[in-house]
Design a protein around this motif. Structure first.
Motif, PDB file in Angstrom:
ATOM      1  N   LEU A 232       0.838  -1.194   0.000  1.00  7.81           N
ATOM      2  CA  LEU A 232       0.000   0.000   0.000  1.00  7.81           C
ATOM      3  C   LEU A 232       0.875   1.247   0.000  1.00  7.81           C
ATOM      4  O   LEU A 232       2.078   1.197   0.246  1.00  7.81           O
ATOM      5  CB  LEU A 232      -0.962   0.012   1.192  1.00  7.81           C
ATOM      6  CG  LEU A 232      -0.439  -0.215   2.616  1.00  7.81           C
ATOM      7  CD1 LEU A 232       0.345   0.961   3.145  1.00  7.81           C
ATOM      8  CD2 LEU A 232      -1.591  -0.534   3.546  1.00  7.81           C
ATOM      9  N   THR A 233       0.237   2.360  -0.277  1.00  5.70           N
ATOM     10  CA  THR A 233       0.907   3.657  -0.210  1.00  5.70           C
ATOM     11  C   THR A 233      -0.138   4.712   0.113  1.00  5.70           C
ATOM     12  O   THR A 233      -1.341   4.428   0.138  1.00  5.70           O
ATOM     13  CB  THR A 233       1.634   3.969  -1.543  1.00  5.70           C
ATOM     14  OG1 THR A 233       2.486   5.102  -1.369  1.00  5.70           O
ATOM     15  CG2 THR A 233       0.640   4.250  -2.666  1.00  5.70           C
ATOM     16  N   ILE A 234       0.304   5.931   0.353  1.00  8.27           N
ATOM     17  CA  ILE A 234      -0.594   7.061   0.597  1.00  8.27           C
ATOM     18  C   ILE A 234      -0.415   8.029  -0.572  1.00  8.27           C
ATOM     19  O   ILE A 234       0.711   8.425  -0.877  1.00  8.27           O
ATOM     20  CB  ILE A 234      -0.272   7.749   1.927  1.00  8.27           C
ATOM     21  CG1 ILE A 234      -0.458   6.753   3.081  1.00  8.27           C
ATOM     22  CG2 ILE A 234      -1.156   8.983   2.134  1.00  8.27           C
ATOM     23  CD1 ILE A 234       0.124   7.223   4.402  1.00  8.27           C
TER      24      ILE A 234
ATOM     25  N   GLN B 206      -5.109   9.764   0.647  1.00 11.31           N
ATOM     26  CA  GLN B 206      -5.913   8.547   0.579  1.00 11.31           C
ATOM     27  C   GLN B 206      -5.004   7.330   0.518  1.00 11.31           C
ATOM     28  O   GLN B 206      -3.848   7.418   0.102  1.00 11.31           O
ATOM     29  CB  GLN B 206      -6.829   8.596  -0.659  1.00 11.31           C
ATOM     30  CG  GLN B 206      -7.795   9.756  -0.630  1.00 11.31           C
ATOM     31  CD  GLN B 206      -8.287  10.142  -2.014  1.00 11.31           C
ATOM     32  OE1 GLN B 206      -7.639   9.866  -3.021  1.00 11.31           O
ATOM     33  NE2 GLN B 206      -9.436  10.803  -2.058  1.00 11.31           N
ATOM     34  N   VAL B 207      -5.523   6.196   0.946  1.00 11.20           N
ATOM     35  CA  VAL B 207      -4.744   4.964   0.987  1.00 11.20           C
ATOM     36  C   VAL B 207      -4.972   4.191  -0.313  1.00 11.20           C
ATOM     37  O   VAL B 207      -6.113   3.944  -0.706  1.00 11.20           O
ATOM     38  CB  VAL B 207      -5.148   4.104   2.194  1.00 11.20           C
ATOM     39  CG1 VAL B 207      -4.326   2.820   2.236  1.00 11.20           C
ATOM     40  CG2 VAL B 207      -4.968   4.895   3.493  1.00 11.20           C
TER      41      VAL B 207
ATOM     42  N   VAL C 229      -4.256   0.628  -2.086  1.00 12.50           N
ATOM     43  CA  VAL C 229      -3.955  -0.728  -1.638  1.00 12.50           C
ATOM     44  C   VAL C 229      -3.902  -1.680  -2.835  1.00 12.50           C
ATOM     45  O   VAL C 229      -4.792  -1.661  -3.687  1.00 12.50           O
ATOM     46  CB  VAL C 229      -5.026  -1.239  -0.657  1.00 12.50           C
ATOM     47  CG1 VAL C 229      -4.658  -2.619  -0.115  1.00 12.50           C
ATOM     48  CG2 VAL C 229      -5.234  -0.260   0.482  1.00 12.50           C
TER      49      VAL C 229
ATOM     50  N   THR D 295      -8.340   2.558  -4.117  1.00 13.21           N
ATOM     51  CA  THR D 295      -8.072   3.787  -3.371  1.00 13.21           C
ATOM     52  C   THR D 295      -9.161   3.953  -2.332  1.00 13.21           C
ATOM     53  O   THR D 295     -10.353   3.912  -2.655  1.00 13.21           O
ATOM     54  CB  THR D 295      -8.029   5.006  -4.312  1.00 13.21           C
ATOM     55  OG1 THR D 295      -6.988   4.803  -5.273  1.00 13.21           O
ATOM     56  CG2 THR D 295      -7.728   6.275  -3.531  1.00 13.21           C
TER      57      THR D 295
ATOM     58  N   ALA E 158      -9.233   7.482   4.140  1.00 14.87           N
ATOM     59  CA  ALA E 158      -8.766   7.081   5.466  1.00 14.87           C
ATOM     60  C   ALA E 158      -9.781   7.388   6.557  1.00 14.87           C
ATOM     61  O   ALA E 158      -9.818   6.706   7.584  1.00 14.87           O
ATOM     62  CB  ALA E 158      -7.452   7.776   5.783  1.00 14.87           C
TER      63      ALA E 158
ATOM     64  N   PHE F 113       1.232   8.484   7.570  1.00 16.35           N
ATOM     65  CA  PHE F 113       0.628   9.744   7.155  1.00 16.35           C
ATOM     66  C   PHE F 113       1.461  10.928   7.647  1.00 16.35           C
ATOM     67  O   PHE F 113       2.285  10.791   8.554  1.00 16.35           O
ATOM     68  CB  PHE F 113      -0.790   9.871   7.728  1.00 16.35           C
ATOM     69  CG  PHE F 113      -1.811   8.982   7.087  1.00 16.35           C
ATOM     70  CD1 PHE F 113      -2.535   9.407   5.984  1.00 16.35           C
ATOM     71  CD2 PHE F 113      -2.065   7.722   7.605  1.00 16.35           C
ATOM     72  CE1 PHE F 113      -3.489   8.595   5.412  1.00 16.35           C
ATOM     73  CE2 PHE F 113      -3.025   6.896   7.041  1.00 16.35           C
ATOM     74  CZ  PHE F 113      -3.735   7.339   5.935  1.00 16.35           C
TER      75      PHE F 113
ATOM     76  N   VAL G 130      -0.839   3.348   8.678  1.00 13.15           N
ATOM     77  CA  VAL G 130      -1.762   2.450   7.995  1.00 13.15           C
ATOM     78  C   VAL G 130      -1.002   1.178   7.647  1.00 13.15           C
ATOM     79  O   VAL G 130       0.175   1.223   7.305  1.00 13.15           O
ATOM     80  CB  VAL G 130      -2.370   3.109   6.735  1.00 13.15           C
ATOM     81  CG1 VAL G 130      -1.305   3.513   5.730  1.00 13.15           C
ATOM     82  CG2 VAL G 130      -3.406   2.193   6.085  1.00 13.15           C
TER      83      VAL G 130
ATOM     84  N   VAL H  87      -7.185  -4.050   6.044  1.00 11.02           N
ATOM     85  CA  VAL H  87      -6.349  -2.867   6.091  1.00 11.02           C
ATOM     86  C   VAL H  87      -6.793  -2.034   7.287  1.00 11.02           C
ATOM     87  O   VAL H  87      -7.978  -1.829   7.501  1.00 11.02           O
ATOM     88  CB  VAL H  87      -6.488  -2.026   4.795  1.00 11.02           C
ATOM     89  CG1 VAL H  87      -5.548  -0.831   4.844  1.00 11.02           C
ATOM     90  CG2 VAL H  87      -6.212  -2.889   3.575  1.00 11.02           C
TER      91      VAL H  87
ATOM     92  N   VAL I 193      -5.975   1.462  10.058  1.00 11.11           N
ATOM     93  CA  VAL I 193      -5.274   2.716  10.348  1.00 11.11           C
ATOM     94  C   VAL I 193      -5.251   2.908  11.846  1.00 11.11           C
ATOM     95  O   VAL I 193      -6.273   2.700  12.540  1.00 11.11           O
ATOM     96  CB  VAL I 193      -5.976   3.921   9.680  1.00 11.11           C
ATOM     97  CG1 VAL I 193      -5.370   5.231  10.194  1.00 11.11           C
ATOM     98  CG2 VAL I 193      -5.815   3.861   8.177  1.00 11.11           C
TER      99      VAL I 193
END
Length: 274
Positions: A29-31, A36-37, A39, A56, A59, A245, A251, A269, A271
């Protein structure tokens, strides 16, 4: 933030399953630039008719707002990781087709980078969109923006990698129970964490690219840029891949619900809100 994270400060961002708004096997995953996350959902490994996807997720409200998937590739689309370029292109590591797919938000392909026989590829981007790949079989590989392999380095079971503010690679090596710090030419600068890490998996850095976060068993362990152990956080579940974040929330993909990878598997997933 040290200690055990209370369950009421942890939010699940995904429902388990194969339907709309659900994830089956979340991995990397990334931001994105909107906070927004994003995945990568590998999908159901035993169903070749159902490709994986990249979703996407907001969060705060846990809504899936977009989905990217691919049909018609030589093999079933199985994304294990995703990163975003500065111009909002998606770089997606596809374990099914052993390549990196570069596309826009509408799944329009811009580039395909062949990465050969790799296992569970994880990726990070350099400042000029060079691509670094962690191959769990035992290599870290550097590709040019054009997709040409520049160099590679042998490491034992590299699980994940990220880049700090000095454009140094931070690589977790599960088998060696440590973190490698490499320069952009894949030369080893130093290692750390041997006395603190058991099974290091996901790695990330904070918003300014300094402190290093490592997923290890049921904890996220935090180190300084120099590799000094700072603290750890005991989380709900078993974090695999993590991201941080700008405000310090963490996350992570949680694999505590995953059985053996050869079985039908489901993950989530989460947070951490602190």
């Amino acid at each position: 933030m040290a200690g055990i994270v209370p369950k009421d400060t942890v939010r699940r961002l995904s429902r388990q399953g194969n339907g709309p708004g659900e994830v089956r096997w979340p991995w990397g995953l990334t931001i994105n630039h909107n906070g927004q996350v994003v995945v990568s959902d590998v999908g159901e490994e035993h169903d070749d008719e159902q490709p994986g996807s990249v979703k996407t997720v907001t969060a705060d409200t846990a809504q899936i707002i977009s989905t990217i998937t691919f049909h018609g590739l030589p093999n079933t689309f199985r994304p294990t990781d995703v990163k975003m370029s500065k111009n909002n292109l998606y770089y997606i590591a596809d374990n099914g087709n052993k390549c990196i797919l570069v596309c826009d938000a509408k799944s329009r392909l811009k580039q395909i980078i062949d990465i050969g026989e790799v296992s569970l590829p994880m990726i990070c981007l350099g400042p000029d969109n060079t691509v670094f790949v962690a191959d769990y079989n035992g290599r870290v590989i550097k590709y040019s923006k054009a997709g040409e392999m520049i160099s590679s380095k042998q490491l034992s079971e590299p699980c994940d990698l990220t880049m700090n503010s000095k454009y140094q690679l931070i690589v977790s090596c599960e088998d060696e129970h440590c973190i490698y710090v490499l320069d952009s030419n894949l030369n080893t600068l130093h290692t750390f964490g041997h006395e603190h890490l058991v099974e290091p998996r996901g790695v990330s850095v904070d918003a300014i690219g300094e402190n290093i976060y490592v997923a290890d068993e049921n904890k996220v362990k935090i180190f300084s840029a120099q590799g000094e152990y700072l603290t750890d956080v005991t989380v709900d579940g078993e974090p695999l891949i993590i991201a941080v974040f700008a405000d310090g929330r963490i996350v992570y993909t949680d694999v505590s619900d995953l059985s053996d990878v050869s079985d039908v598997s489901v993950g989530t997933v989460r947070v951490i809100y602190t």
